[in-house]
Design an enzyme around this catalytic site. Structure first.
Site, PDB file in Angstrom:
ATOM      1  N   ASP A  37       0.786  -1.241   0.000  1.00  0.00           N
ATOM      2  CA  ASP A  37       0.000   0.000   0.000  1.00  0.00           C
ATOM      3  C   ASP A  37       0.816   1.289   0.000  1.00  0.00           C
ATOM      4  O   ASP A  37       1.974   1.328   0.395  1.00  0.00           O
ATOM      5  CB  ASP A  37      -0.991   0.018   1.178  1.00  0.00           C
ATOM      6  CG  ASP A  37      -0.338  -0.221   2.538  1.00  0.00           C
ATOM      7  OD1 ASP A  37       0.791  -0.749   2.588  1.00  0.00           O
ATOM      8  OD2 ASP A  37      -0.959   0.133   3.556  1.00  0.00           O
ATOM      9  N   GLU A  65      -0.779  -2.243   5.225  1.00  0.00           N
ATOM     10  CA  GLU A  65       0.124  -2.121   6.381  1.00  0.00           C
ATOM     11  C   GLU A  65      -0.121  -0.795   7.082  1.00  0.00           C
ATOM     12  O   GLU A  65      -0.087  -0.716   8.299  1.00  0.00           O
ATOM     13  CB  GLU A  65       1.588  -2.233   5.935  1.00  0.00           C
ATOM     14  CG  GLU A  65       2.582  -2.292   7.091  1.00  0.00           C
ATOM     15  CD  GLU A  65       2.903  -0.945   7.719  1.00  0.00           C
ATOM     16  OE1 GLU A  65       3.042  -0.857   8.958  1.00  0.00           O
ATOM     17  OE2 GLU A  65       2.991   0.056   6.979  1.00  0.00           O
TER      18      GLU A  65
END
Ligand SMILES: [Zn+2]
Ligand SMILES: [Zn+2]
Length: 430
Positions: free
Chosen positions: A95, A162
């Site tokens: 991400d 995350e």
């Protein structure tokens, strides 16, 4: 005589080893770098990494990995079996962040997307996860092309979300450790400007703090700003609570124990002459040791309730813990062993010891599942800029900054070299 010959042979082998790895990394580097630029230009927010995951999955499939997509949302698992031996996991995040890139790099991100609240936000790989993915791909390629150098099962995972501390948990809940072989050891790395590119850093024991996000709602009694006698002012209670909470670390936690209590926001009221009926506080709590974490969370609850009580509230404050992650703990024996592998591969001068950080990482969920792990740092700073900043006493832009721009070529090259060395070490024993 025999021993001398053996030692000479081993020395020759050792000497031959380093250039061989450099050549192997050089061979895969252009494709890894192309992937890096592509990922950097096309960042996606947490839990929305669909194109990112698909790209990485296709790249790994083309190398012969058995790839499963949509594990815990957009997560991917890529397995390469190579005979008997341990199962070793290497993890990258997928991400990016809602940050507007201001690096002025030719491949700077111009992407905008809708966040989960429906707002239009700029998106940037400001935490270097694009570099981690490109490194994982490069490492995957070297390992796939050199199956005679290791044996066992290599398990590469692309973890979503995350940054919202939720992806690791979702992958585990979706059967990461039951649908696939359970890793004997886990490995991850993170780039930062704390060290120049070309270096790595190891932290034995705790490397990242635990994190708890709390939302406290204080319930008062609203009314006219000119008649406080008819109200219970939650703004005043909130103000007192914030100050009292700051005594936890300074007065209750044993000096020397690492702990942070931060009130990141206070929200209350709409207008100067209205006393609102409630106030909200947002907190983050960071520690390493579970017992210190427990002590602080209990103290927050005690102080919050007592301050509200002191003001005579009719309803007890609510305290919600809406995000939590454990500390990341590097198995000390593993850290020692792999540090020496990294020293052999990169040169002793290129392996530093890093201090534990108060930032957090949801990699801790894998450790919590009983996977002994090695989580190390990768230098990302341009060596010349790093040296200048050191002399000037300034700091280079950190992760999450709109100016974060790792020195890609040496950092990516070092990341692949380091990961290959670590994986080969772990996949040569047992
Ligand atoms: Zn981050
Ligand atoms: Zn990160």
């Amino acid at each position: 005589m025999k021993w001398a010959t053996l030692l000479l042979a081993l020395a020759a082998l050792g000497l031959a080893q380093a250039p061989k790895t450099a050549q192997e990394v050089d061979a895969v580097f252009p494709e890894a770098r192309t992937l890096y630029v592509d990922l950097h230009q096309n960042p996606e927010l947490s839990s929305h990494e669909t194109q990112t995951a698909a790209k990485l999955a296709n790249h790994l499939r083309s190398l012969g990995y058995d790839v499963t997509e949509h594990v815990g949302g957009t997560g991917i698992v890529a397995i390469l079996k190579n005979g008997r031996g341990p199962t070793i996991m290497l993890r990258t995040e997928l991400d990016a962040l809602p940050v507007e890139e201001k690096t002025a790099l030719p491949y700077a991100s111009k992407v905008h997307a809708k966040d989960d609240a429906g707002r239009d936000v700029p998106v940037m790989h400001a935490c270097g996860h694009d570099l981690h993915m490109a490194a994982l791909f490069g490492t995957a390629a070297v390992m796939a092309h050199s199956r005679d150098t290791w044996h066992g099962t290599l398990m590469l995972i692309g973890q979503p979300a995350e940054e919202s501390i939720s992806g690791a948990k979702k992958m585990i809940e979706d059967g990461l450790l039951t649908r696939f072989p359970k890793p004997d050891v886990g490995v991850a790395l993170h780039v930062a400007n704390d060290f120049p590119a070309g270096m790595v850093a190891v932290t034995p024991g705790y490397s990242h703090a635990s994190a708890d996000s709390l939302r406290i709602t204080i319930y008062g009694k609203g009314g006219h700003g000119a008649t406080p006698q008819n109200t219970i002012d939650p703004v005043v209670i909130a103000a007192r609570t914030v100050l009292a909470l700051q005594t936890i670390v300074s007065r209750e936690v044993k000096p020397g124990e690492a702990a942070v209590v931060t009130v990141g926001y206070i929200q209350a009221g709409t207008k100067d002459n209205i006393i609102p009926d409630q106030a909200e506080l947002g907190l983050t709590v960071r520690t390493y040791k579970p017992e210190v974490r427990k002590q602080i969370l209990a103290a927050i609850a005690r102080i919050t309730r007592a301050e509200a009580d002191a003001a005579g509230v009719q309803r007890e404050p609510s305290i919600e813990q809406y995000e939590a992650t454990d500390a990341v703990y590097n198995d000390p024996a593993l850290a020692r062993r792999l540090r020496s592998t990294l020293e052999t591969t990169l040169g002793k001068e290129n392996v530093a010891t890093a201090k534990p950080m108060m930032v957090s990482e949801d990699y801790s969920f894998f450790i919590e599942q009983g996977i002994p792990s090695f989580y190390f740092s990768l230098g990302g700073a341009d060596p010349a800029k790093y040296a200048e900043a050191k002399i000037a006493g300034t700091k280079l832009p950190t992760d999450h900054s709109p100016l974060f721009a790792p020195d890609v070529d040496p950092a990516l090259h070092t990341a692949i070299t380091a990961e290959v060395a670590v994986l080969r070490n772990l996949l040569s024993s047992q």
